[in-house]
Design a protein around this motif. Structure first.
Motif, mmCIF file in Angstrom:
data_model
loop_
_atom_site.group_PDB
_atom_site.id
_atom_site.type_symbol
_atom_site.label_atom_id
_atom_site.label_comp_id
_atom_site.label_asym_id
_atom_site.label_seq_id
_atom_site.Cartn_x
_atom_site.Cartn_y
_atom_site.Cartn_z
ATOM 1 N N GLU A 43 0.814 -1.224 0.000
ATOM 2 C CA GLU A 43 0.000 0.000 0.000
ATOM 3 C C GLU A 43 0.844 1.268 0.000
ATOM 4 O OE1 GLU A 43 -0.200 -2.278 2.395
ATOM 5 O OE2 GLU A 43 -1.984 -3.437 1.794
ATOM 6 N N LEU A 44 2.164 1.135 0.196
ATOM 7 C CA LEU A 44 3.024 2.311 0.272
ATOM 8 C C LEU A 44 3.232 2.920 -1.114
ATOM 9 C CD1 LEU A 44 4.942 4.155 1.901
ATOM 10 C CD2 LEU A 44 6.766 2.488 1.424
ATOM 11 N N VAL A 45 3.133 4.232 -1.173
ATOM 12 C CA VAL A 45 3.354 4.974 -2.413
ATOM 13 C C VAL A 45 4.284 6.133 -2.113
ATOM 14 C CG1 VAL A 45 2.297 6.314 -4.286
ATOM 15 C CG2 VAL A 45 1.054 4.376 -3.273
ATOM 16 N N LEU A 46 5.315 6.265 -2.918
ATOM 17 C CA LEU A 46 6.238 7.400 -2.813
ATOM 18 C C LEU A 46 5.857 8.469 -3.832
ATOM 19 C CD1 LEU A 46 9.815 5.837 -2.404
ATOM 20 C CD2 LEU A 46 8.412 6.948 -0.653
ATOM 21 N N HIS A 47 5.709 9.698 -3.355
ATOM 22 C CA HIS A 47 5.406 10.847 -4.210
ATOM 23 C C HIS A 47 6.666 11.706 -4.292
ATOM 24 C CE1 HIS A 47 1.076 9.884 -3.815
ATOM 25 N NE2 HIS A 47 1.394 9.583 -2.554
ATOM 26 N N GLN A 48 7.291 11.692 -5.438
ATOM 27 C CA GLN A 48 8.580 12.366 -5.596
ATOM 28 C C GLN A 48 8.406 13.627 -6.444
ATOM 29 O OE1 GLN A 48 10.916 9.188 -7.339
ATOM 30 N NE2 GLN A 48 11.685 8.552 -5.332
ATOM 31 N N GLY A 49 8.922 14.732 -5.893
ATOM 32 C CA GLY A 49 8.931 15.998 -6.608
ATOM 33 C C GLY A 49 10.344 16.497 -6.782
ATOM 34 N N ILE A 50 10.496 17.781 -7.053
ATOM 35 C CA ILE A 50 11.833 18.347 -7.226
ATOM 36 C C ILE A 50 12.324 19.022 -5.953
ATOM 37 C CG2 ILE A 50 11.549 18.627 -9.699
ATOM 38 C CD1 ILE A 50 10.957 21.561 -9.257
ATOM 39 N N TRP A 51 11.449 19.126 -4.930
ATOM 40 C CA TRP A 51 11.868 19.733 -3.666
ATOM 41 C C TRP A 51 11.662 18.803 -2.480
ATOM 42 C CZ3 TRP A 51 14.516 24.150 -3.845
ATOM 43 C CH2 TRP A 51 14.360 24.971 -4.971
ATOM 44 N N ASP A 52 10.749 17.873 -2.607
ATOM 45 C CA ASP A 52 10.421 17.034 -1.457
ATOM 46 C C ASP A 52 9.913 15.677 -1.945
ATOM 47 O OD1 ASP A 52 10.060 16.235 1.122
ATOM 48 O OD2 ASP A 52 8.345 17.550 1.553
ATOM 49 N N ILE A 53 9.930 14.705 -1.011
ATOM 50 C CA ILE A 53 9.394 13.361 -1.254
ATOM 51 C C ILE A 53 8.460 13.026 -0.099
ATOM 52 C CG2 ILE A 53 9.923 10.910 -1.480
ATOM 53 C CD1 ILE A 53 12.607 11.649 -2.648
ATOM 54 N N CYS A 54 7.270 12.551 -0.437
ATOM 55 C CA CYS A 54 6.285 12.210 0.584
ATOM 56 C C CYS A 54 5.923 10.727 0.478
ATOM 57 C CB CYS A 54 5.016 13.066 0.423
ATOM 58 S SG CYS A 54 5.285 14.834 0.676
ATOM 59 N N ARG A 55 5.478 10.188 1.604
ATOM 60 C CA ARG A 55 5.059 8.788 1.676
ATOM 61 C C ARG A 55 3.590 8.755 2.077
ATOM 62 N NH1 ARG A 55 9.566 5.216 3.159
ATOM 63 N NH2 ARG A 55 8.078 4.036 4.417
#
Length: 246
Positions: A43-55
């Motif tokens: 169920e884990l999803v990583l949201h990757q941007g250019i300034w931050d990464i969220c779980r």
């Protein structure tokens, strides 16, 4: 007082909308998402941007940000995207300020060259936003990732939309001065400060105009005043020739 042309208003709508979309794309951590990470819950999803990464987890709304991933942020595209997106936002603001100062079609003397220069700034800012978004989209599957299940995030869509809107807004701003000039020429013969009603030769007075009209009216009458007086002369004897019979 003159009204702004519709094409200028269109540019003033497109440009701020594009700027807001680019700003959201810049700060939101969702340029791509990573699913099915090995050794982690499915169920884990990583949201990757250019300034931050969220779980986040698909079964929960909780989102934990400030996730460290040095290997991801060390990619060259991340640093380039940061600089170009920030530059795009700053240049858009500068372009809008220049257009606001230069393009005043409701005044007598608009600064057309200044307005066109502001539109060029906005056009360049749109390109600055499109380039990193398209580059990241092209190589997003090749950037270091803990899983092979990689999907495009919504920031890519927002970046494309915002960049295109900004480019169109810049083109509209750049062409708005030409539209204003053409409108002024059709209205006042080429001088932006004069309309058709202010043409110096529009109401020129001709001194013989009244005399000509009087003559034309007199000539249209079946009898003139002089001829009428000759026929009706009560004190004048009419000569008689011939024999008078009683």
């Amino acid at each position: 007082m003159r009204k702004s042309p519709g094409i200028l208003l269109l540019g003033l709508v497109l440009t701020p909308c594009g700027w807001i979309l680019d700003l959201t794309s810049t700060v939101a951590p969702n340029w791509r998402t990573v699913h099915n990470i090995s050794g982690q819950p499915p169920e884990l999803v990583l949201h990757q941007g250019i300034w931050d990464i969220c779980r986040s987890y698909t079964e929960s709304r909780d989102v934990l940000c400030n996730h460290e991933d040095k290997e991801y942020f060390d990619n060259q595209i991340i640093e380039i995207a940061r600089r170009m997106m920030l530059s795009s936002l700053i240049v858009t603001v500068i372009g809008l300020a220049v257009v606001t100062i230069g393009t005043h079609c409701w005044t007598d003397k608009p600064r057309w060259s200044v307005a066109a220069f502001g539109g060029l700034f906005i056009f360049i800012s749109g390109i600055l936003a499109i380039v990193p978004v398209a580059w990241y989209h092209h190589i997003h599957t090749y950037i270091n990732s803990p899983s092979s299940d990689i999907r495009v995030g919504y920031c890519i869509v927002l970046g494309y939309t915002g960049g295109i809107a900004t480019i169109l807004g810049g083109l509209v701003m750049f062409s708005a001065p030409c539209t204003c000039r053409c409108g002024f020429k059709r209205a006042g013969g080429g001088d932006p400060g004069l309309g058709a009603s202010h043409h110096p030769h529009h109401h020129q007075h001709h001194p013989h105009e009244g005399e000509g009209h009087a003559r034309s009216r007199a000539s249209s009458m079946p009898y003139s005043v002089d001829s009428l007086g000759d026929d009706i002369s009560f004190g004048r004897k009419i000569p008689f020739s011939g024999t008078r019979t009683l």
